[in-house]
Structure formats: C-alpha cells, structure tokens
Design an enzyme around this catalytic site. Sequence first.
Site, PDB file in Angstrom:
ATOM      1  N   TYR A  54       0.918  -1.074  -0.234  1.00 40.04           N
ATOM      2  CA  TYR A  54      -0.475  -0.270  -0.143  1.00 40.04           C
ATOM      3  C   TYR A  54       0.722   1.028   0.363  1.00 40.04           C
ATOM      4  O   TYR A  54       0.463   2.409  -0.680  1.00 40.04           O
ATOM      5  CB  TYR A  54      -1.027   0.156   1.258  1.00 40.04           C
ATOM      6  CG  TYR A  54      -2.048  -0.734   1.069  1.00 40.04           C
ATOM      7  CD1 TYR A  54      -3.220  -0.994   0.116  1.00 40.04           C
ATOM      8  CD2 TYR A  54      -2.477  -2.099   1.271  1.00 40.04           C
ATOM      9  CE1 TYR A  54      -3.829  -1.688  -0.477  1.00 40.04           C
ATOM     10  CE2 TYR A  54      -3.304  -3.262   1.068  1.00 40.04           C
ATOM     11  CZ  TYR A  54      -4.247  -2.818   0.228  1.00 40.04           C
ATOM     12  OH  TYR A  54      -5.085  -3.336   0.171  1.00 40.04           O
ATOM     13  N   GLN A  87     -15.342   1.926  -6.103  1.00 38.43           N
ATOM     14  CA  GLN A  87     -14.393   0.692  -5.235  1.00 38.43           C
ATOM     15  C   GLN A  87     -13.105   1.722  -5.431  1.00 38.43           C
ATOM     16  O   GLN A  87     -12.384   0.913  -4.110  1.00 38.43           O
ATOM     17  CB  GLN A  87     -14.830  -0.016  -5.842  1.00 38.43           C
ATOM     18  CG  GLN A  87     -16.330  -0.577  -6.770  1.00 38.43           C
ATOM     19  CD  GLN A  87     -16.210  -1.762  -7.245  1.00 38.43           C
ATOM     20  OE1 GLN A  87     -16.030  -3.246  -6.834  1.00 38.43           O
ATOM     21  NE2 GLN A  87     -16.894  -1.913  -8.414  1.00 38.43           N
ATOM     22  N   ASN A  88     -12.767   2.610  -5.793  1.00 34.73           N
ATOM     23  CA  ASN A  88     -11.347   2.810  -5.322  1.00 34.73           C
ATOM     24  C   ASN A  88     -11.280   3.511  -4.607  1.00 34.73           C
ATOM     25  O   ASN A  88     -11.335   4.657  -3.703  1.00 34.73           O
ATOM     26  CB  ASN A  88     -11.103   4.500  -6.969  1.00 34.73           C
ATOM     27  CG  ASN A  88     -11.773   3.791  -8.370  1.00 34.73           C
ATOM     28  OD1 ASN A  88     -11.571   2.438  -8.622  1.00 34.73           O
ATOM     29  ND2 ASN A  88     -11.533   3.980  -9.199  1.00 34.73           N
ATOM     30  N   VAL A  89      -9.478   3.445  -3.909  1.00 31.37           N
ATOM     31  CA  VAL A  89      -9.190   3.748  -3.009  1.00 31.37           C
ATOM     32  C   VAL A  89      -7.850   5.699  -3.217  1.00 31.37           C
ATOM     33  O   VAL A  89      -7.131   5.752  -1.992  1.00 31.37           O
ATOM     34  CB  VAL A  89      -8.355   2.762  -1.820  1.00 31.37           C
ATOM     35  CG1 VAL A  89      -8.737   2.143  -2.025  1.00 31.37           C
ATOM     36  CG2 VAL A  89      -7.201   2.630  -2.773  1.00 31.37           C
ATOM     37  N   HIS A 105     -14.603   0.979  -0.201  1.00 35.20           N
ATOM     38  CA  HIS A 105     -13.251  -0.113   0.385  1.00 35.20           C
ATOM     39  C   HIS A 105     -11.635   0.996   0.711  1.00 35.20           C
ATOM     40  O   HIS A 105     -11.169   0.408   0.692  1.00 35.20           O
ATOM     41  CB  HIS A 105     -12.636  -0.526  -1.073  1.00 35.20           C
ATOM     42  CG  HIS A 105     -13.555  -1.768  -2.030  1.00 35.20           C
ATOM     43  ND1 HIS A 105     -13.173  -2.097  -3.201  1.00 35.20           N
ATOM     44  CD2 HIS A 105     -14.514  -2.525  -1.547  1.00 35.20           C
ATOM     45  CE1 HIS A 105     -14.673  -2.751  -3.399  1.00 35.20           C
ATOM     46  NE2 HIS A 105     -14.744  -3.239  -1.834  1.00 35.20           N
ATOM     47  N   SER A 172     -14.835  -4.433 -12.904  1.00 38.28           N
ATOM     48  CA  SER A 172     -15.297  -5.920 -14.152  1.00 38.28           C
ATOM     49  C   SER A 172     -16.308  -6.332 -13.198  1.00 38.28           C
ATOM     50  O   SER A 172     -16.900  -6.924 -12.892  1.00 38.28           O
ATOM     51  CB  SER A 172     -13.496  -6.186 -13.390  1.00 38.28           C
ATOM     52  OG  SER A 172     -13.210  -7.011 -12.022  1.00 38.28           O
TER      53      SER A 172
END
Length: 234
Positions: A54, A87-89, A105, A172
């Site tokens: 990360y 959903q992106n961080v 997320h 997806s």
Amino acid sequence: MNQKIVILSGAGISAESGLKTFRGAGGLWDGHKVEDVASPNAWQLNPELVLNFYNDRRRELLTAAPNKAHLALVQLEKAFDVSIVTQNVDDLHERAGSTKVLHLHGELLKSQSTLKESLIYDCNNDITIGEKCELGSQLRPFIVWFGEAVPMLDNAIAEVMEADKIIIIGTSLQVYPAAGLVSFAKRGCEIYYIDPLPANSSALDIAIDVSYIHGKASIELPKLVASLLQKKTN
Ligand code: OAD
C-alpha cells in the site's frame, strides 16, 4: 428538483491517470496474490509486505492526476444531483472537484488504528512498522480487505435506491457486495455501463435495460455527460 445520478466507479476510471487496475494482464493482482496483501490474514502473517504494497500504491497516487473522466463528472453536477460511489481507494474524484464521494473500500491517503476502527488519520507518507495510533496500537492502511465488513455499504445502497440514472464505469463487477449494488436500482432507472471490456456479470441480470458503452472512460464519459447535459437543456 434535479434528477439524481449515481456513479458506480472502479479502477478503470483511474487507469488513464496511470494507476493500474486489479484484474487482467498487467493488473495489480497479476503480480500479487490477493490473499497475500489484501486480507486480515496477510496482515497477521506479514504486515511489512502489506504495508509495502500500500505504500507503493500511495506513492504512485501522489504523482497521479485526475483525467478527463473524473473531470466530466464534476460538469455533471451543474445540472444533476450527482453521488459517486467508488470502489477506488484513490482521491482522484475529490481532486477533480466532485463534491459527494463515498469510498466503499477505504482510502489510501488515510491510516487507521488497529485497536479502534474509528481512529482514522490523514496519511500522505509511508506507514511503517512501529508507527502507532494515539492509543499505542500499530497503524494499518485504511483499506477494506477481503473478508472484512464494508462499513459504507448501507449508505451506498441508500444512494442507489434513490437514483434516476446510474452510470457504471471501469469495473469488472467481480467483487461483492459492490457489484451487487445495482440490484437496488428502482424500476425505470436508466443504467449505463462504460468499459472497454464490460463484464458479463450476473450482477446485471436484474437490470434489464443496460446501455453498454464500449470504450475508455476518458473518451466515452465526457461524451455521455455532454449528451445528458444537452438533453436537460432541451
Ligand atoms: P478491476 O481491475 O477488476 O476491473 C477494472 C475494469 O476497468 C475492467 O473491467 C477493465 O476492462 C476496465 N478498464 C480498463 N481500462 C479502462 C479505461 N481506460 N476506461 C474504462 N474502463 C477501463 O477493478 P475493480 O472492478 O475496480 O478491492 O475491482 C474491484 C475491487 O477489486 C477493487 O476495489 C479492489 C480489488 O480487489 C479491494 O482491494 C478491496
């Protein structure tokens, strides 16, 4: 009252900003096993590996900039009540100027206490072993890992239930519960799905009327936004 448009975005919207997607050749999960870096078990077994993964993502993010797709969504706010469920961080929606962004997320630019979930801090640097929250516990990335609850899920469902239109972009539709959100759309909600390779996902079975737009977010989203704004003024 302005019509409500809910955006369901995934990694594909940030691909043209230079951030890798997860699946497919060259994707992040191509070089890593998901369970080795994005699970509570991985954190127990090898926290350093998890932090490094990360930390690399955070460094990349700090050199990236929003692209035309992120910017188009800001334009959409001129005439619609726009809510982004991502959903992106990354923080590229916020940096572009979008005002309502919900991260399902987690967020790369935040860290979290491992003792008390509500202790969340801004984080623009690497997180290291030994770096602690104010209660003395190790800090972890503020990321929802596989196998963990999704705290923002109910808020996301509430947004989707109120949507007059939904635009799905660059995902997806493989990861639940995020992929299943579209099933909460009300009857008559218009659904668009922009992706160069839209998923043939069972998540869309319920949505009879999906307009598929095959192509890149930075090209197709500005066109769709322009046409929605145009229709609104006519
Ligand atoms: P994926 O990597 O699974 O899917 C990315 C999608 O973006 C694919 O459908 C691509 O075809 C599409 N794509 C690629 N380039 C594009 C472009 N220029 N414009 C538009 N679309 C493009 O990413 P997600 O569906 O976001 O979770 O992945 C969901 C979750 O899986 C992530 O949030 C992450 C991951 O494991 C966690 O880490 C918890």
